[in-house]
Design a protein around this motif. Structure first.
Motif: not given
Length: 146
Positions: A9, A12-13, A16, A21, A25, A51
């Motif tokens: 996570n 990803w943060q 994105l 997100f 996600r 993504g």
């Protein structure tokens, strides 16, 4: 379920924005009629995952459904994975990017749209990017044959 592209996570943060997100996600949904690709109807091009940039849909897959989200009657072969979604007390078919598992939206069947599949892939604009270059699709076809 695992996907070819796995990230934490935190990772990803870092790549994105907050809304991407939330949707990709955390399986969120953007408000209807607000997405930049809802009324976007190009003749050519490819829609990729926001993504991971994998090609998901071609412009030729897109159609006007009036639902408030971008609608596609099919995807690039192997690009989208379907899962049963039982949230909100109903059963739907969720669609995610086959490469990174990012939430795209849901598939609805049998609505009577005049399309080759009678399916509507109802996709969040936030989950997508668009390129006028169809070569991205050719690259995906080449990768899948390898």
């Amino acid at each position: 379920m695992s996907y070819p592209l796995e990230k934490s996570n935190d990772e990803w943060q870092a790549v994105l924005n907050k809304e991407q997100f939330r949707i990709l996600r955390e399986k969120g949904t953007e408000a209807p009629f607000t997405g930049k690709y809802d009324k976007h109807m190009p003749e050519e091009g490819v829609y990729t995952c926001a993504g991971c940039e994998k090609p998901l849909y071609t412009a030729k897959h897109k159609f006007k459904s009036g639902c408030g989200w971008p609608a596609y009657f099919d995807s690039i072969p192997g690009a989208v994975t379907r899962h049963t979604d039982r949230t909100f007390g109903m059963e739907r078919t969720e669609i995610v990017c086959s490469n990174c598992g990012g939430h795209l939206g849901h598939v609805f069947k049998g609505e009577g749209h005049n399309t080759p599949t009678d399916e509507r892939h109802c996709v969040n604009s936030v989950s997508l990017n668009f390129s006028k270059d169809d070569k991205a699709v050719e690259g995906a076809k080449t990768e899948s044959k390898a």
